[in-house]
Design a protein around this motif. Sequence first.
Motif, PDB file in Angstrom:
ATOM      1  N   ILE A 270      80.230  75.329  72.429  1.00 37.60           N
ATOM      2  CA  ILE A 270      79.966  76.745  71.734  1.00 37.60           C
ATOM      3  C   ILE A 270      78.953  76.743  70.636  1.00 37.60           C
ATOM      4  O   ILE A 270      78.946  75.847  69.682  1.00 37.60           O
ATOM      5  CB  ILE A 270      81.504  76.850  71.026  1.00 37.60           C
ATOM      6  N   LEU A 271      78.118  77.540  70.643  1.00 37.43           N
ATOM      7  CA  LEU A 271      77.113  77.611  69.419  1.00 37.43           C
ATOM      8  C   LEU A 271      77.805  78.730  68.597  1.00 37.43           C
ATOM      9  O   LEU A 271      77.442  79.901  68.621  1.00 37.43           O
ATOM     10  CB  LEU A 271      75.655  78.134  70.132  1.00 37.43           C
ATOM     11  N   THR A 272      78.131  77.979  67.376  1.00 36.86           N
ATOM     12  CA  THR A 272      78.666  79.161  66.359  1.00 36.86           C
ATOM     13  C   THR A 272      77.511  79.684  65.641  1.00 36.86           C
ATOM     14  O   THR A 272      76.284  78.745  65.641  1.00 36.86           O
ATOM     15  CB  THR A 272      79.663  78.335  65.529  1.00 36.86           C
ATOM     16  N   PRO A 273      77.469  80.389  64.795  1.00 39.15           N
ATOM     17  CA  PRO A 273      76.323  80.982  64.054  1.00 39.15           C
ATOM     18  C   PRO A 273      76.317  80.426  62.886  1.00 39.15           C
ATOM     19  O   PRO A 273      76.393  81.084  61.980  1.00 39.15           O
ATOM     20  CB  PRO A 273      76.687  82.667  63.891  1.00 39.15           C
ATOM     21  N   GLU A 274      75.957  79.197  62.803  1.00 43.16           N
ATOM     22  CA  GLU A 274      75.769  78.514  61.570  1.00 43.16           C
ATOM     23  C   GLU A 274      74.284  77.674  61.578  1.00 43.16           C
ATOM     24  O   GLU A 274      74.024  76.722  62.499  1.00 43.16           O
ATOM     25  CB  GLU A 274      76.877  77.268  61.455  1.00 43.16           C
ATOM     26  N   PRO A 275      73.401  78.131  60.916  1.00 45.81           N
ATOM     27  CA  PRO A 275      72.134  77.732  61.107  1.00 45.81           C
ATOM     28  C   PRO A 275      71.940  76.361  60.269  1.00 45.81           C
ATOM     29  O   PRO A 275      72.826  76.023  59.525  1.00 45.81           O
ATOM     30  CB  PRO A 275      71.348  78.853  59.880  1.00 45.81           C
ATOM     31  N   GLY A 276      71.085  75.533  60.868  1.00 53.62           N
ATOM     32  CA  GLY A 276      70.987  74.125  60.290  1.00 53.62           C
ATOM     33  C   GLY A 276      71.664  73.048  60.836  1.00 53.62           C
ATOM     34  O   GLY A 276      71.317  71.839  60.785  1.00 53.62           O
ATOM     35  N   LEU A 277      72.470  73.472  61.746  1.00 58.06           N
ATOM     36  CA  LEU A 277      73.383  72.441  62.435  1.00 58.06           C
ATOM     37  C   LEU A 277      72.609  71.947  63.716  1.00 58.06           C
ATOM     38  O   LEU A 277      72.885  70.876  64.023  1.00 58.06           O
ATOM     39  CB  LEU A 277      74.799  72.986  62.875  1.00 58.06           C
ATOM     40  N   GLY A 278      71.388  72.788  64.130  1.00 58.59           N
ATOM     41  CA  GLY A 278      70.883  72.626  65.345  1.00 58.59           C
ATOM     42  C   GLY A 278      71.726  72.574  66.468  1.00 58.59           C
ATOM     43  O   GLY A 278      72.719  73.115  66.548  1.00 58.59           O
ATOM     44  N   LEU A 279      71.219  72.075  67.564  1.00 57.38           N
ATOM     45  CA  LEU A 279      71.844  72.238  68.772  1.00 57.38           C
ATOM     46  C   LEU A 279      72.848  71.046  68.982  1.00 57.38           C
ATOM     47  O   LEU A 279      72.337  69.746  68.629  1.00 57.38           O
ATOM     48  CB  LEU A 279      71.091  72.151  69.852  1.00 57.38           C
ATOM     49  N   PRO A 280      73.838  71.187  69.612  1.00 55.08           N
ATOM     50  CA  PRO A 280      74.951  70.121  69.561  1.00 55.08           C
ATOM     51  C   PRO A 280      74.729  69.300  70.668  1.00 55.08           C
ATOM     52  O   PRO A 280      74.075  69.466  71.810  1.00 55.08           O
ATOM     53  CB  PRO A 280      76.313  70.843  69.922  1.00 55.08           C
ATOM     54  N   ASP A 281      74.998  67.865  70.581  1.00 48.80           N
ATOM     55  CA  ASP A 281      74.903  66.970  71.810  1.00 48.80           C
ATOM     56  C   ASP A 281      76.395  67.086  72.568  1.00 48.80           C
ATOM     57  O   ASP A 281      77.280  66.690  71.881  1.00 48.80           O
ATOM     58  CB  ASP A 281      74.715  65.595  71.119  1.00 48.80           C
TER      59      ASP A 281
ATOM     60  N   MET B   1      63.814  74.048  60.825  1.00 49.42           N
ATOM     61  CA  MET B   1      63.766  72.575  61.328  1.00 49.42           C
ATOM     62  C   MET B   1      62.467  71.995  61.293  1.00 49.42           C
ATOM     63  O   MET B   1      62.145  71.076  60.672  1.00 49.42           O
ATOM     64  CB  MET B   1      64.183  72.759  62.994  1.00 49.42           C
ATOM     65  N   ALA B 228      71.019  81.081  65.616  1.00 48.89           N
ATOM     66  CA  ALA B 228      71.412  80.461  64.402  1.00 48.89           C
ATOM     67  C   ALA B 228      71.071  78.865  64.664  1.00 48.89           C
ATOM     68  O   ALA B 228      70.656  78.088  63.874  1.00 48.89           O
ATOM     69  CB  ALA B 228      73.150  80.212  64.047  1.00 48.89           C
ATOM     70  N   ARG B 229      71.165  78.456  65.891  1.00 45.39           N
ATOM     71  CA  ARG B 229      70.980  76.927  66.262  1.00 45.39           C
ATOM     72  C   ARG B 229      69.523  76.527  66.559  1.00 45.39           C
ATOM     73  O   ARG B 229      69.416  75.430  66.820  1.00 45.39           O
ATOM     74  CB  ARG B 229      71.928  76.667  67.243  1.00 45.39           C
ATOM     75  N   GLU B 249      68.648  80.322  57.675  1.00 41.04           N
ATOM     76  CA  GLU B 249      69.517  80.236  56.498  1.00 41.04           C
ATOM     77  C   GLU B 249      69.690  81.386  55.798  1.00 41.04           C
ATOM     78  O   GLU B 249      70.840  81.805  55.560  1.00 41.04           O
ATOM     79  CB  GLU B 249      68.932  78.857  55.593  1.00 41.04           C
TER      80      GLU B 249
END
Lengths: 338, 345
Positions: A270-281, B1, B228-229, B249
């Motif tokens: 699930i891609l939550t709209p939180e910038p800075g986290l990057g893409l999950p593994d 990034m 966002a990601r 951001e």
Amino acid sequence: MSALAMKERPQVATAIEPLAFETRDLSKVFHIGRKWYAGGQPLRAVDGVSLSLRRGEVLAIVGESGCGKTTLSRMMLGLQPPSSGEIFVGGEPLTNVDRKVFARRVQPVFQDPYSSLNPRKTIGEIIRDPLLIHNIGTAKEQVAEVEAMMERVGLARRQIHSYPSQLSGGQRQRVAIARALIIKPEIIICDEPTSALDVSVQAQILNLLQSLREQMNLTYLFISHDLSVVEYMSDYVAVMYLGRIVEAGPTSEVMNAPRHPYTRALMKSILTPEPGLGLPDIHLGRGFPDPLNPPSGCRFHPRCIDAMDKCSSIVPRTLTDGEKIIECHLHDPEMAKA
Amino acid sequence: MSGLSSSSDAPVLVVDGMNVDIAVPAGALHAVSDVSFSVRPKETLCLVGESGCGKTITSLALMRLLPRTATLTARKIAFEGHDLAKISERAMARLRGYRIGMIFQDPMTSLNPVYTIGNQLEEVYLRHHRGASRKQARERAEYLLSRVGIINAGQRLGQFPHQLSGGLRQRMMIAMMLMCEPALIIADEPTTALDVTVQVQILQLLRGLQDEFNMAMILITHNLGVVARTADQVAVMYAGRVVEQGSAEDVFHNPAHPYTRGLLECMPKHGQAASMGRLGSIPGIVPSLVGNQRGCSFRNRCSLQMPTCHEGQIDLRPARGDHFYRCLLEPGATKPRPVSLGSAA
């Protein structure tokens, strides 16, 4: 395949009212490449699925494309006969229920509001059709009912003479919902009702479905691939993988503490709209397996990061823990001992 | 990034004041109005918005693939010393697929069903490399297919598009785009047709390749989670205009425009159940873009609408630093109150 049929939910016995909908060990096998002189290769699209839905509940089914969720919904709508297993509506087996009686209880809302509405009929005609088919009320009453229903789903009265092509995607989905609700069914089967819509329209439709559910005491079977939508909409969730339910339970518990490695991967994606986290593994081997040659043992083992030796040889048992169901060796105490 | 390292590089693409008008029976449809942005190497710019907001037309305009009824005007669209708004069709054909690569939403409709994958990949290379042999092209195709994570690349080259799954087809499209090592990738909803798990894998692949091949990317999507990601910069589009623009951001943490805030409130959040209250939603639908556009195009759906929203042209104004928005209110205002003239400057 499924010698170990899923146990019924324990609370079923305590319920006085019969279950709104129930499937027992439901399977569908397609024969691919079948000729009149030969059988073809079997594809088990749905393999031993047991589900139950109480009145007023929302059960969501999630899974990737090809996991069998649409085939399951088609069987539950009576559009496709199951290969084995049984479906019960209000405690009665589906095979005993008259087609028309069934249709008054169970109605669908499909994914694509562009192809599920007849382009040559006006909105008023589309919504009125079920009343004509079931011969409910006089013409005057029917029109009044259509107008009331249009208002309820948020369509303007002047749109009664419009054609589907004159409406936006969200408005068309409202028409599809109005058509499903006009004969006051108990159960609505929603197959990806918002995935063709924009975010702001999706929110409108989800809010509408929730309000209608509260007002009309509706039961939803909600099929979706979007876990954040499922979390918002459902009370119970069942995660499907290659035709089997690998994890099920109350939505909040499954979402907050997913136990099956596949559910965990789905949650991570699930891609939550939180910038800075990057893409999950997501720790998921690539490649959905060929359903014609499902992997041996646990069907998820080739993609599982926690796979053990026995996962490729032994089919996991169905374990029930209260309302929760899981099929995974990691959570099987006997397997842990062995 | 890519923040500090890339900010010293010169932008690959600078778009300044781009407009696209489409002739329709009722007059001119202003599909894209006054869009400006720039992208640097290794940077991702996300164009986000709902259907009909002009994001796809923007990407087609950059590739000069607009329908015949459309006219493109711009102060400039600078790319590697060319002005894409002015160069000839022949010159544009040399850049397309060679210096600018494109990935579309549905890989099945953008591939030719009667040619093998190998054939289609080689064609791109041979078209732009005069004198290259088919053998060289095949070697590069095989290398790139394995680079985008396709196992048995050699064997896959002989297959047809229908023999691949959606995820594999999209990987193949990415390999095809890489055949000529473009400086800029335009990806139009590249993961919308894919499963959530495959979506993450494809986005990771694109991010990795971008760093490896030093490419800039314009990613077009309606999915705020994807934005966002992956985004360094975000441009939120509504009714053909950019209504908010800035770093990911800034836009996500301090949304300045009521539309951006509305979009973010529409998304179901983790831990949010229907019993805890309804989702935010934006009432109404997108306005018609035909004819003269005056005032704010979002005003009819905006809860903060004021009489002044109907008048004149509303320009992008800075919210803070490099964060811009197109609204008469203070950034992130929750009450309809006009900005005093002093702070508008």
